[in-house]
Design a protein around this motif. Structure first.
Motif, short mmCIF file in Angstrom:
data_model
loop_
_atom_site.label_atom_id
_atom_site.label_comp_id
_atom_site.label_asym_id
_atom_site.label_seq_id
_atom_site.Cartn_x
_atom_site.Cartn_y
_atom_site.Cartn_z
N TYR A 121 0.82 -1.22 0.00
CA TYR A 121 0.00 0.00 0.00
C TYR A 121 0.85 1.26 0.00
O TYR A 121 0.56 2.23 -0.70
N ARG A 184 -3.65 -3.25 -5.74
CA ARG A 184 -3.45 -1.86 -5.31
C ARG A 184 -3.85 -0.84 -6.36
O ARG A 184 -4.45 0.21 -6.03
N ILE A 189 -9.99 0.29 -6.00
CA ILE A 189 -9.16 0.86 -4.95
C ILE A 189 -8.96 2.35 -5.19
O ILE A 189 -9.04 3.17 -4.25
N VAL A 202 -9.88 1.88 3.77
CA VAL A 202 -9.69 1.36 2.42
C VAL A 202 -9.01 0.00 2.47
O VAL A 202 -9.40 -0.94 1.77
N HIS A 206 -11.65 -2.94 1.59
CA HIS A 206 -11.55 -3.21 0.16
C HIS A 206 -10.32 -4.05 -0.21
O HIS A 206 -10.44 -5.02 -0.96
N LEU A 207 -9.15 -3.66 0.29
CA LEU A 207 -7.94 -4.35 -0.14
C LEU A 207 -7.78 -5.70 0.54
O LEU A 207 -7.52 -6.72 -0.13
#
Length: 297
Positions: A121, A184, A189, A202, A206-207
């Motif tokens: 990230y 990513r 994203i 996030v 989501h990730l």
């Protein structure tokens, strides 16, 4: 004319129905669950507490299967060199192995996933520095790292779990990094980053969910490997204290007596350990095949 539509299955139910198509995997899961239940209920079903050294008799030591000991009960699998009932010691040993494997796997999963996703990230120098450390650790055999850490930390459950986590978390980190790096720069994203959501939201919403399938597969493999690594360390005398008879220690205790015909002291704990590891690996193989359609047979 009305058409009949099949009910929509939830992802979990669909996963389970596909899993049940493989009979070997179902049997392996049943064996793993049965062994876990036997280990959990060991204090209520075994005739002897192998931790209670005061009630052990050396007159019962190294007796063959079926021997009736001084306690009045039959030792179905015989006894070990300390006079422990081998069936009782095996179930308690399974309890230790499963507990250490699950704990080391869970802690390694959390730690490794955090490092891998954080590196993917953030990117840049942080990514490069963290992944070089992970690559350096992966270049060393886990057994070597575990031996060094156990020798430094000493014996005990906490020390052993810490050594196993330190030796294994890099596998989770590398897997999480590979999955997170692929996700990513995807559009969903980027869209989430354009909203008022924080970076932590996030990542968690989501990730992380999209990185879980490969991590679950690695977790099953690493749990089995942690169990075998703990047994190896205990066999070498660097695992748990002698007052806690793990499977590796039971195998080690019976090894000097193999040539004298007292095979049961090492063979029966070894068979239990092999069955547990094979069952977990078969479950992990089936989960891997389901998460990766290209590997389905």
């Amino acid at each position: 004319m009305s058409t009949l539509q099949s009910p929509v299955q939830s992802p979990l139910r669909r996963f389970w129905s596909e899993y049940c198509e493989n009979r070997i995997a179902v049997i392996a899961l049943a064996v793993a669950i049965l062994m876990a239940l036997l280990a959990l209920l060991a204090p209520f079903i075994v005739p002897q507490d192998p931790y209670d050294l005061e009630h052990l008799s050396f007159l019962d030591a190294r007796r063959p299967p079926g021997f009736v000991g001084s306690g009045g009960y039959t030792h179905l699998l015989g006894t070990d060199p300390q006079g422990r009932d081998l069936l009782s010691a095996i179930l308690y040993g399974l309890r230790i192995s499963i507990m250490i494997g699950l704990t080391a796997g869970a802690v390694g999963l959390v730690l490794g996933t955090s490092v891998g996703i954080f590196a993917a990230y953030k990117g840049g120098r942080i990514e490069a520095a963290l992944m070089r450390v992970i690559d350096l650790q992966l270049s060393f055999p886990p057994i070597l790292l575990a031996l060094i850490l156990v020798a430094l930390l000493g014996q005990g459950k906490g020390q052993l779990i810490a050594a196993l986590v330190a030796a294994q978390y890099a596998y989770f980190a590398r897997t999480a990094y590979g999955a997170a790096r692929g996700e990513r720069h995807k559009e969903y994203i980027e869209a989430a980053l354009a909203t008022p959501l924080s970076s932590a939201q996030v990542v968690l919403r989501h990730l992380l969910p999209n990185c879980l399938p490969p991590l679950i597969v690695v977790a099953t493999v690493q749990i089995a490997y942690a169990i075998s690594l703990e047994a190896t360390l205990s066999f070498l005398g660097l695992g748990l204290p002698v007052t806690e008879p793990s499977l590796g220690m039971l195998i080690s205790n019976g090894f000097p007596y193999m040539m004298s015909g007292r095979y049961w002291i090492s063979v029966y704990p070894g068979v239990a350990l092999i069955i547990l590891i094979i069952a977990i690996n078969l479950v992990g193989d089936q989960i891997r095949d389901q998460f990766n359609p290209r590997l389905r047979k």
